[in-house]
Design an enzyme around this catalytic site. Structure first.
Site, PDB file in Angstrom:
ATOM      1  N   GLU A   1      10.430   1.490  10.056  1.00  0.00           N
ATOM      2  CA  GLU A   1      11.384   2.566   9.739  1.00  0.00           C
ATOM      3  C   GLU A   1      10.653   3.870   9.984  1.00  0.00           C
ATOM      4  O   GLU A   1       9.742   4.223   9.230  1.00  0.00           O
ATOM      5  CB  GLU A   1      11.813   2.486   8.271  1.00  0.00           C
ATOM      6  CG  GLU A   1      12.551   1.227   7.896  1.00  0.00           C
ATOM      7  CD  GLU A   1      13.947   1.156   8.480  1.00  0.00           C
ATOM      8  OE1 GLU A   1      14.501   2.205   8.846  1.00  0.00           O
ATOM      9  OE2 GLU A   1      14.473   0.045   8.585  1.00  0.00           O
TER      10      GLU A   1
ATOM     11  N   GLU B   1      10.220  16.238  15.075  1.00  0.00           N
ATOM     12  CA  GLU B   1      10.531  16.112  13.650  1.00  0.00           C
ATOM     13  C   GLU B   1       9.680  17.143  12.891  1.00  0.00           C
ATOM     14  O   GLU B   1       8.492  16.936  12.659  1.00  0.00           O
ATOM     15  CB  GLU B   1      10.192  14.696  13.180  1.00  0.00           C
ATOM     16  CG  GLU B   1      10.675  14.405  11.785  1.00  0.00           C
ATOM     17  CD  GLU B   1      10.251  13.029  11.288  1.00  0.00           C
ATOM     18  OE1 GLU B   1       9.092  12.641  11.501  1.00  0.00           O
ATOM     19  OE2 GLU B   1      11.083  12.354  10.657  1.00  0.00           O
TER      20      GLU B   1
ATOM     21  N   LYS C   1       0.855  -1.194   0.000  1.00  0.00           N
ATOM     22  CA  LYS C   1       0.000   0.000   0.000  1.00  0.00           C
ATOM     23  C   LYS C   1       0.889   1.241   0.000  1.00  0.00           C
ATOM     24  O   LYS C   1       1.565   1.536   0.987  1.00  0.00           O
ATOM     25  CB  LYS C   1      -0.914   0.057   1.235  1.00  0.00           C
ATOM     26  CG  LYS C   1      -1.966   1.164   1.069  1.00  0.00           C
ATOM     27  CD  LYS C   1      -2.617   1.584   2.367  1.00  0.00           C
ATOM     28  CE  LYS C   1      -1.927   2.745   3.043  1.00  0.00           C
ATOM     29  NZ  LYS C   1      -1.873   3.994   2.259  1.00  0.00           N
TER      30      LYS C   1
ATOM     31  N   CYS D   1      13.477  11.551   6.344  1.00  0.00           N
ATOM     32  CA  CYS D   1      13.688  10.930   7.669  1.00  0.00           C
ATOM     33  C   CYS D   1      15.121  11.150   8.126  1.00  0.00           C
ATOM     34  O   CYS D   1      15.386  11.290   9.305  1.00  0.00           O
ATOM     35  CB  CYS D   1      13.370   9.447   7.603  1.00  0.00           C
ATOM     36  SG  CYS D   1      14.357   8.549   6.390  1.00  0.00           S
TER      37      CYS D   1
HETATM   38  P1  NAD Z   1       2.470   8.264   7.894  1.00  0.00           P
HETATM   39  O1  NAD Z   1       2.832   7.458   9.087  1.00  0.00           O
HETATM   40  O2  NAD Z   1       1.432   9.298   8.028  1.00  0.00           O
HETATM   41  O3  NAD Z   1       1.983   7.306   6.704  1.00  0.00           O
HETATM   42  C1  NAD Z   1       2.783   6.249   6.220  1.00  0.00           C
HETATM   43  C2  NAD Z   1       1.897   5.194   5.591  1.00  0.00           C
HETATM   44  O4  NAD Z   1       1.087   4.613   6.617  1.00  0.00           O
HETATM   45  C3  NAD Z   1       0.929   5.718   4.542  1.00  0.00           C
HETATM   46  O5  NAD Z   1       0.844   4.788   3.492  1.00  0.00           O
HETATM   47  C4  NAD Z   1      -0.392   5.800   5.298  1.00  0.00           C
HETATM   48  O6  NAD Z   1      -1.534   5.686   4.479  1.00  0.00           O
HETATM   49  C5  NAD Z   1      -0.268   4.583   6.201  1.00  0.00           C
HETATM   50  N1  NAD Z   1      -1.122   4.596   7.388  1.00  0.00           N
HETATM   51  C6  NAD Z   1      -1.666   5.663   8.016  1.00  0.00           C
HETATM   52  N2  NAD Z   1      -2.408   5.245   9.073  1.00  0.00           N
HETATM   53  C7  NAD Z   1      -2.312   3.892   9.100  1.00  0.00           C
HETATM   54  C8  NAD Z   1      -2.855   2.885   9.947  1.00  0.00           C
HETATM   55  N3  NAD Z   1      -3.639   3.187  10.984  1.00  0.00           N
HETATM   56  N4  NAD Z   1      -2.542   1.586   9.712  1.00  0.00           N
HETATM   57  C9  NAD Z   1      -1.739   1.257   8.681  1.00  0.00           C
HETATM   58  N5  NAD Z   1      -1.220   2.168   7.818  1.00  0.00           N
HETATM   59  C10 NAD Z   1      -1.483   3.461   8.036  1.00  0.00           C
HETATM   60  O7  NAD Z   1       3.847   8.866   7.359  1.00  0.00           O
HETATM   61  P2  NAD Z   1       4.056   9.869   6.144  1.00  0.00           P
HETATM   62  O8  NAD Z   1       3.558  11.217   6.553  1.00  0.00           O
HETATM   63  O9  NAD Z   1       3.561   9.259   4.888  1.00  0.00           O
HETATM   64  O10 NAD Z   1       5.666   9.890   6.029  1.00  0.00           O
HETATM   65  C11 NAD Z   1       6.478  10.733   6.764  1.00  0.00           C
HETATM   66  C12 NAD Z   1       7.077  10.010   7.945  1.00  0.00           C
HETATM   67  O11 NAD Z   1       7.785   8.863   7.490  1.00  0.00           O
HETATM   68  C13 NAD Z   1       8.090  10.847   8.691  1.00  0.00           C
HETATM   69  O12 NAD Z   1       7.916  10.669  10.072  1.00  0.00           O
HETATM   70  C14 NAD Z   1       9.429  10.248   8.248  1.00  0.00           C
HETATM   71  O13 NAD Z   1      10.484  10.445   9.140  1.00  0.00           O
HETATM   72  C15 NAD Z   1       9.074   8.825   8.100  1.00  0.00           C
HETATM   73  N6  NAD Z   1      10.032   8.148   7.222  1.00  0.00           N
HETATM   74  C16 NAD Z   1      10.938   7.285   7.771  1.00  0.00           C
HETATM   75  C17 NAD Z   1      11.902   6.671   6.970  1.00  0.00           C
HETATM   76  C18 NAD Z   1      12.906   5.716   7.529  1.00  0.00           C
HETATM   77  O14 NAD Z   1      13.519   4.984   6.749  1.00  0.00           O
HETATM   78  N7  NAD Z   1      13.122   5.674   8.833  1.00  0.00           N
HETATM   79  C19 NAD Z   1      11.913   6.948   5.602  1.00  0.00           C
HETATM   80  C20 NAD Z   1      10.967   7.836   5.081  1.00  0.00           C
HETATM   81  C21 NAD Z   1      10.028   8.419   5.897  1.00  0.00           C
END
Ligand code: NAD
Length: 510
Positions: free
Chosen positions: A267, A401, A192, A301
């Protein structure tokens, strides 16, 4: 802010390019049973750039069922590593042949600059090649010291059905940090993408089919975290969830996945610090700090959203960072020369501004920027390069963040203090140190609470070198051999061999 290097619109007309995305379930493209769709508006151009089927629990369940059936059939999980590698290598070639098409859609949906999106998409092919090489080297252990009539082996077998949930900031790259490794191990998957950046995942689905991946081995469901991601994190037929996203959602997934004790690899976010000692090459360090702050519009990130600078050089170093920041080219992501594009949503842009205002209210001062950025002819989702000084460890600017082009500057006197400040957040994704003294670099590296430490560089990464977070930045590892190992279950097989009878447990009393 008119002394900044701002590049206005290049006159691109994205409205003609609306992308239509469907789910990929059991090898077939499908709309949602309900007919529901969702749209993505380009962060930079403010027009609809993709319209996709909006999945419900029904599509998520169907995709999981397809992945389960495919896994249990052995069509992928039980073929040789050589055969799996052949498909992965084809995918790598196809990615390279489709870089421009994928790149364009990634820019329109994410707002990131086209040159960076191109690097992300073309670079991702290397993950597929490296994973292909790993597919042929899987092996477990054997035990030949258990006695003359016993031999045992430890088999590594694919863990099963893996749910892969990805964020919007590097949609194609992060998927390629997970999917090829899961497939190389023999797993089947349900993917997804973020609801904000679905297109490049759909395009990859097309390439998987073209490369000959059997039906049901990789399924894609488009839509929102709730319900699609929730079903993918709770369904009993899913064996593992591999998630990249916010720490908030990661914790939620960890909690709900516990009900069925599925493996969870996370991650998550970061508040990464670069520490700068006076004996460092300050020009190099300043350039790396600017790169770490503004790359991917600061929505990274691994962004170095904090720097911890030795007091003796702090004023000089901040002046270098501010001067370089003014030369970073902000503007239209479709312009090849742009280095910083649009913020992902208007709400997130407002959130970034709130963080900056809160920092000022708490006593931090602005050395640069501090407000939304106007780019002629484009949306209002841009933010100025921003440098906050006089930040103290208890401020939100040092702990949260912010995920935008905002740098928080702190200062230190001793190595002890630098280590304490760098480690003084809940996060532990990455850290960096700049010094010409390798003893200092090594001491800092050993004591930093982070999954990755860079010394005299920032954000270099390789498929071979594993990646992941300590503390609340995640659990488990991704890429490299450690990341590959996450996708296996280990099975011990204990065998009695030879003619000698087993010692009987039931004996007749005489
Ligand atoms: P997010 O957590 O809002 O969403 C990530 C994914 O999770 C999306 O596909 C979203 O639809 C899904 N999601 C949302 N609610 C969910 C639920 N209840 N159950 C299952 N899936 C769900 O994150 P974002 O805003 O898309 O991305 C930014 C974040 O990602 C930042 O915190 C960033 O640091 C982190 N990030 C981490 C890494 C890493 O490798 N550590 C890499 C990239 C981004």
């Amino acid at each position: 802010m008119n002394d900044l290097s701002i590049r206005a619109s290049v006159g691109f007309e994205p409205a003609k390019e609306v992308f239509a995305g469907q789910h990929l379930i059991d090898g077939a493209w499908a709309d949602s049973a309900s007919g529901a769709t969702f749209e993505r508006v380009s962060p930079s151009h403010g027009v609809v750039v993709s319209r996709c089927a909006e999945g419900s629990a029904a599509e998520a369940n169907a995709a999981i069922a397809a992945a389960r059936t495919a896994f249990d059939s052995g069509v992928w999980s039980r073929i040789s590593g050589k055969e799996r590698a052949a498909v992965l290598l084809k995918v790598a070639d196809l990615i390279e042949a489709n870089v421009e098409r994928i790149t364009l859609q990634e820019v329109l949906e994410s707002g990131k600059p086209i040159a960076q999106a191109r690097g992300e998409v073309s670079g991702a092919a290397d993950h597929w090649r490296y994973a292909a090489s790993l597919a042929r080297g899987v092996h477990g252990d054997s035990h030949d010291t258990l006695g003359a009539d016993m031999v045992a082996m430890v088999l590594k077998q694919p863990i099963g059905v893996v749910s892969i949930i990805t964020p919007w900031n590097f949609p194609f790259w992060i998927l390629s940090q997970k999917l090829p490794y899961a497939l190389a191990a023999g797993c089947t998957c349900v993917v997804k993408p973020s609801e904000m950046t679905p297109a490049s995942t759909v395009m990859l689905g097309e390439l998987l089919i073209e490369a000959g991946l059997p039906a049901g081995v990789c399924n894609i469901v488009l839509g929102y975290g709730d319900p699609v991601g929730s079903v993918m994190s709770t369904h009993k037929d899913v064996d593992m969830v591999s998630f990249t996203g916010s720490t908030r959602v990661g914790k939620l997934i960890s909690k709900v996945a516990a009900e069925t004790l599925k493996k969870v690899a996370l991650e998550l976010g970061g508040k990464n610090a670069q520490v700068i000692f006076p004996d460092a090459d300050l020009d190099e360090a300043a350039d790396a700090v600017v790169f770490g702050t503004y790359f991917n519009v600061g929505q990274c990130c691994n962004g170095s959203s904090r720097i911890i600078v030795h007091k003796d050089i702090a004023e000089d170093f901040v002046a270098r960072v501010v001067a370089l920041s003014r030369d970073v080219r902000f503007g239209d992501p479709m312009d090849e020369a742009t280095q910083v594009g649009a913020i992902v949503t208007a709400a997130h842009n407002a959130q970034i501004h709130k963080h900056v205002q809160a920092a000022q209210a708490a006593g931090a001062k602005l050395a640069l920027g501090g407000g939304p950025l106007v780019v002629d002819g484009l949306s209002d989702q841009f933010y100025q390069p921003t440098v906050l000084i006089d930040v103290s460890a208890d401020m939100g600017a040092a702990q949260d963040e912010i995920f935008g082009p905002v740098l928080s500057v702190m200062t230190f006197d001793s190595l002890e203090e630098a280590v304490a400040l760098a480690n003084g957040t809940d996060y532990g994704l990455s850290a960096g140190v700049w010094s010409s003294n390798m003893h200092i670099c090594l001491e800092f590296s050993r004591r930093a609470e982070a999954g990755t430490v860079w010394t005299n560089t920032w954000m270099d990464g390789y498929p071979e070198v594993t990646f992941g977070g300590a503390k609340q930045s995640g659990q488990g590892r991704e890429i490299g051999r450690y990341g590959f190992e996450e996708f296996f279950e280990v099975k011990s097989v204990v065998m009695r061999v030879g003619e000698k009878s087993r010692a009987r447990w039931v004996t007749k009393e005489t």
